[in-house]
Write a protein that holds these residues in place. Sequence first.
Motif, PDB file in Angstrom:
ATOM      1  N   SER A   8       0.843  -1.191   0.000  1.00 26.67           N
ATOM      2  CA  SER A   8       0.000   0.000   0.000  1.00 26.67           C
ATOM      3  C   SER A   8       0.881   1.245   0.000  1.00 26.67           C
ATOM      4  O   SER A   8       1.915   1.275   0.673  1.00 26.67           O
ATOM      5  CB  SER A   8      -0.909   0.025   1.230  1.00 26.67           C
ATOM      6  N   GLU A  52      -2.202  -0.775  -4.046  1.00 27.56           N
ATOM      7  CA  GLU A  52      -3.215   0.258  -3.821  1.00 27.56           C
ATOM      8  C   GLU A  52      -2.550   1.564  -3.420  1.00 27.56           C
ATOM      9  O   GLU A  52      -1.417   1.576  -2.931  1.00 27.56           O
ATOM     10  CB  GLU A  52      -4.218  -0.166  -2.746  1.00 27.56           C
ATOM     11  N   ILE A  54      -3.489   5.264  -1.359  1.00 23.41           N
ATOM     12  CA  ILE A  54      -4.373   6.090  -0.541  1.00 23.41           C
ATOM     13  C   ILE A  54      -3.851   7.513  -0.601  1.00 23.41           C
ATOM     14  O   ILE A  54      -2.688   7.770  -0.272  1.00 23.41           O
ATOM     15  CB  ILE A  54      -4.393   5.628   0.939  1.00 23.41           C
ATOM     16  N   LYS A  66     -10.508  14.310  -6.327  1.00 29.73           N
ATOM     17  CA  LYS A  66     -11.159  13.213  -7.057  1.00 29.73           C
ATOM     18  C   LYS A  66     -11.501  13.630  -8.487  1.00 29.73           C
ATOM     19  O   LYS A  66     -11.268  12.876  -9.436  1.00 29.73           O
ATOM     20  CB  LYS A  66     -12.440  12.782  -6.327  1.00 29.73           C
ATOM     21  N   ILE A  79      -7.546   3.879  -4.308  1.00 27.85           N
ATOM     22  CA  ILE A  79      -8.744   3.280  -3.713  1.00 27.85           C
ATOM     23  C   ILE A  79      -9.537   4.287  -2.894  1.00 27.85           C
ATOM     24  O   ILE A  79     -10.769   4.287  -2.885  1.00 27.85           O
ATOM     25  CB  ILE A  79      -8.362   2.076  -2.821  1.00 27.85           C
ATOM     26  N   ARG A  80      -8.806   5.175  -2.211  1.00 28.15           N
ATOM     27  CA  ARG A  80      -9.479   6.161  -1.356  1.00 28.15           C
ATOM     28  C   ARG A  80      -8.751   7.496  -1.400  1.00 28.15           C
ATOM     29  O   ARG A  80      -7.532   7.547  -1.504  1.00 28.15           O
ATOM     30  CB  ARG A  80      -9.527   5.684   0.102  1.00 28.15           C
ATOM     31  N   ILE A  82      -8.794  10.505   1.293  1.00 25.30           N
ATOM     32  CA  ILE A  82      -9.309  10.757   2.637  1.00 25.30           C
ATOM     33  C   ILE A  82      -8.783  12.082   3.189  1.00 25.30           C
ATOM     34  O   ILE A  82      -7.833  12.661   2.662  1.00 25.30           O
ATOM     35  CB  ILE A  82      -8.939   9.610   3.608  1.00 25.30           C
ATOM     36  N   SER A  98      -6.563   3.387   6.945  1.00 29.25           N
ATOM     37  CA  SER A  98      -7.460   3.241   5.795  1.00 29.25           C
ATOM     38  C   SER A  98      -6.985   2.226   4.762  1.00 29.25           C
ATOM     39  O   SER A  98      -7.682   1.981   3.776  1.00 29.25           O
ATOM     40  CB  SER A  98      -7.640   4.600   5.098  1.00 29.25           C
ATOM     41  N   ASP A 100      -5.878  -1.403   2.991  1.00 29.77           N
ATOM     42  CA  ASP A 100      -6.481  -2.731   2.915  1.00 29.77           C
ATOM     43  C   ASP A 100      -5.959  -3.617   4.045  1.00 29.77           C
ATOM     44  O   ASP A 100      -4.791  -3.519   4.432  1.00 29.77           O
ATOM     45  CB  ASP A 100      -6.137  -3.356   1.551  1.00 29.77           C
TER      46      ASP A 100
END
Length: 234
Positions: A8, A52, A54, A66, A79-80, A82, A98, A100
């Motif tokens: 990650s 992934e 974040i 976004k 994936i996110r 935040i 946050s 995985d």
Amino acid sequence: MYKDKFVSVIIAAAGQGKRMNSKVNKQYLKLCNKPVLAHTIDIFEKCSWVDEIIVVTHSNEIEYCKENVIKVYGFKKVIRVIAGGSTRQESVFNGLKSVDKRCSIVMIHDGARPFIREEYILNSIDEAVKYKAVGIGVYVKDTIKVVDEDGYIVNTPDRKFLWAIQTPQTFDYDLLMKAYEKAIKEGFLGTDDTSLVERINQKVKMIMGSYDNIKITTPEDLYIGEAILKSREN
């Protein structure tokens, strides 16, 4: 590739960038007609070892990020997106919570450091599997002086032992969480992630990075950054 390791990446992009003297946060300024943050994400997006990503940004900029970065450039591994906290340390901790559940290796990288090369990402992951905690950096070029509160030199450290730390900094996930939880419990605020790991008596392996892996901090850095990108294209 380590098929049994889930990697990650947490990209810290919640800083205000006050030294940039711009109404737009430095991560969203254009570098060769592309946002700085998009350049940064792109390198990790294309790395096959990364599972992934974040992105941690300011709470008021989540939708902007976004729509204007993730969506526009079609990043699939993000994936996110935040919200960060009041400090970089708090922001990274939000990211750590946050990821995985399969995460075994975690990389922390500055959103405003868009010139990291894939070879250094791969090397960092490889070394983190072996040593659990890895920092990347370069030897300092200048002579460093330690000065007392009255402005007098008290020491001149040997340059061969001095490094300028960069990111990504790469860790065994459980180890870094342990370091963060201890820092939070004791109210310790570190200047980077390796400093937190050092506090729990874990050795951090340093590996050589690149002098062009600069962080976009001041307006002059944008000109330097464009020169770096153009030299790579050539």
